[in-house]
Design a protein around this motif. Structure first.
Motif, mmCIF file in Angstrom:
data_model
loop_
_atom_site.group_PDB
_atom_site.id
_atom_site.type_symbol
_atom_site.label_atom_id
_atom_site.label_comp_id
_atom_site.label_asym_id
_atom_site.label_seq_id
_atom_site.Cartn_x
_atom_site.Cartn_y
_atom_site.Cartn_z
ATOM 1 N N GLY A 127 -9.322 6.154 10.240
ATOM 2 C CA GLY A 127 -8.077 5.458 9.786
ATOM 3 C C GLY A 127 -7.614 4.002 8.862
ATOM 4 O O GLY A 127 -8.282 3.058 9.285
ATOM 5 N N ALA A 128 -7.226 4.551 7.943
ATOM 6 C CA ALA A 128 -6.319 2.943 7.623
ATOM 7 C C ALA A 128 -5.277 2.155 6.665
ATOM 8 O O ALA A 128 -4.309 3.620 6.747
ATOM 9 N N ASN A 129 -4.902 1.229 6.912
ATOM 10 C CA ASN A 129 -3.696 0.901 5.581
ATOM 11 C C ASN A 129 -4.042 0.896 4.523
ATOM 12 O O ASN A 129 -4.889 0.479 4.232
ATOM 13 N N LEU A 130 -3.269 1.442 3.935
ATOM 14 C CA LEU A 130 -4.008 1.129 1.881
ATOM 15 C C LEU A 130 -3.445 -0.258 1.925
ATOM 16 O O LEU A 130 -1.451 -0.488 1.651
ATOM 17 N N LEU A 131 -3.871 -1.132 1.118
ATOM 18 C CA LEU A 131 -3.093 -2.255 0.641
ATOM 19 C C LEU A 131 -3.468 -2.335 -0.797
ATOM 20 O O LEU A 131 -3.474 -1.971 -1.076
ATOM 21 N N ASP A 132 -2.307 -3.050 -1.002
ATOM 22 C CA ASP A 132 -2.151 -3.724 -2.722
ATOM 23 C C ASP A 132 -1.844 -2.333 -3.104
ATOM 24 O O ASP A 132 -0.721 -2.034 -2.972
ATOM 25 N N ASP A 133 -2.557 -2.545 -4.657
ATOM 26 C CA ASP A 133 -2.577 -1.110 -4.887
ATOM 27 C C ASP A 133 -3.033 -0.026 -4.390
ATOM 28 O O ASP A 133 -2.960 1.211 -6.111
ATOM 29 N N ALA A 134 -4.236 0.283 -3.704
ATOM 30 C CA ALA A 134 -4.171 1.234 -3.035
ATOM 31 C C ALA A 134 -4.171 2.764 -2.908
ATOM 32 O O ALA A 134 -4.309 3.962 -3.337
ATOM 33 N N ARG A 135 -2.355 2.583 -3.017
ATOM 34 C CA ARG A 135 -1.339 3.591 -2.677
ATOM 35 C C ARG A 135 -1.249 4.192 -4.308
ATOM 36 O O ARG A 135 -1.151 5.714 -5.155
ATOM 37 N N LEU A 136 -0.871 2.921 -5.591
ATOM 38 C CA LEU A 136 -0.992 3.676 -6.352
ATOM 39 C C LEU A 136 -1.968 4.330 -7.165
ATOM 40 O O LEU A 136 -2.453 5.146 -8.415
ATOM 41 N N ILE A 137 -3.529 3.553 -7.250
ATOM 42 C CA ILE A 137 -4.264 3.648 -7.564
ATOM 43 C C ILE A 137 -4.766 5.627 -7.432
ATOM 44 O O ILE A 137 -5.275 6.394 -7.709
ATOM 45 N N LEU A 138 -4.317 5.584 -5.933
ATOM 46 C CA LEU A 138 -5.294 6.856 -4.402
ATOM 47 C C LEU A 138 -4.018 7.285 -5.628
ATOM 48 O O LEU A 138 -4.513 9.074 -5.487
ATOM 49 N N GLY A 139 -2.921 7.565 -5.911
ATOM 50 C CA GLY A 139 -2.101 8.252 -6.625
ATOM 51 C C GLY A 139 -2.330 9.822 -7.858
ATOM 52 O O GLY A 139 -1.477 10.118 -8.265
ATOM 53 N N THR A 140 -3.406 8.826 -8.104
ATOM 54 C CA THR A 140 -3.753 9.494 -9.506
ATOM 55 C C THR A 140 -5.054 9.821 -9.461
ATOM 56 O O THR A 140 -5.773 10.712 -10.777
ATOM 57 N N PHE A 141 -4.924 10.421 -8.758
ATOM 58 C CA PHE A 141 -6.359 11.379 -7.678
ATOM 59 C C PHE A 141 -5.589 12.303 -6.685
ATOM 60 O O PHE A 141 -6.280 12.389 -6.045
#
Length: 205
Positions: A74-88
């Motif tokens: 389990g992990a928290n998504l930091l900084d731009d991680a949500r935006l980056i993962l949203g592109t995958f």
């Protein structure tokens, strides 16, 4: 830790209020201390409850999807991680916005993130190893503080920061340094092996 400190603040406030012949300023101090303590208790309760649900989902995903030798965390998504993962995104993803915290699986195919109810979690994003250049331990700022984190560098130079969880009250805080080191080593070994396998396959084609 947060819960213990908060409980201490609340009890200190009670002692100040009940002190015999307490000067008037102690009431104001007691109010401030008590408010901070109650806020801390609520924060620990909400954060702990959320992490408890997340940890249960981690185990559910591990039981259902991790039998092939993948590492689940389990992990928290930091900084731009949500935006980056949203592109995958994965085909048929049931969500448009990625969560602040998710369940990750690192296996031979790549890195995937899961969310949803504990009874029926679902995959919402997937990053193949071919898109990842490096996985390393680092630190990332979270508000006014910094925390141990996992930095994943992609081929397009974007860096995705995650905060793997697994220490403290209900395992709601960042994992211990030694555990983070082991996680990084495992992810790098999987990535390097799969990238090498991909290159061999391309040479034989």
């Amino acid at each position: 830790m947060i819960l213990a400190v908060s409980a201490y603040l609340v009890s200190s406030a009670v002692v100040l209020v009940r002190a015999p012949q307490a000067p008037s300023w102690t009431e104001a101090v007691a109010t401030l201390i008590g408010a901070a303590g109650v806020a801390g208790v609520l924060l620990a309760a909400v954060g702990g409850g959320s992490r408890l649900i997340g940890a249960t989902r981690d185990r559910r995903v591990a039981d259902r999807e991790g039998s092939g030798g993948g590492r689940v965390f389990g992990a928290n998504l930091l900084d731009d991680a949500r935006l980056i993962l949203g592109t995958f995104p994965v085909q048929g993803s049931q969500t448009r916005r990625l969560p602040m915290t998710g369940t990750f699986i690192a296996d031979a195919d790549g890195l995937s993130i899961w969310e949803g109810p504990v009874a029926d979690p679902f995959k919402i994003a997937f990053v193949p190893w071919s898109a990842i250049v490096e996985v390393q331990a680092s630190r990332a700022r979270i508000g006014a503080l910094s925390s141990r984190s996992l930095h994943i560098t992609l081929h397009d130079s974007r860096v995705m920061s995650l905060q793997p969880l697994g220490s403290g009250l209900l395992n709601m805080f960042a994992i211990a340094p030694a555990d983070l080191t082991r996680l990084v080593q495992m992810l790098e070994e999987i990535r390097a092996h799969e990238v090498a396998q991909g290159h061999r396959s391309a040479d034989l084609a």
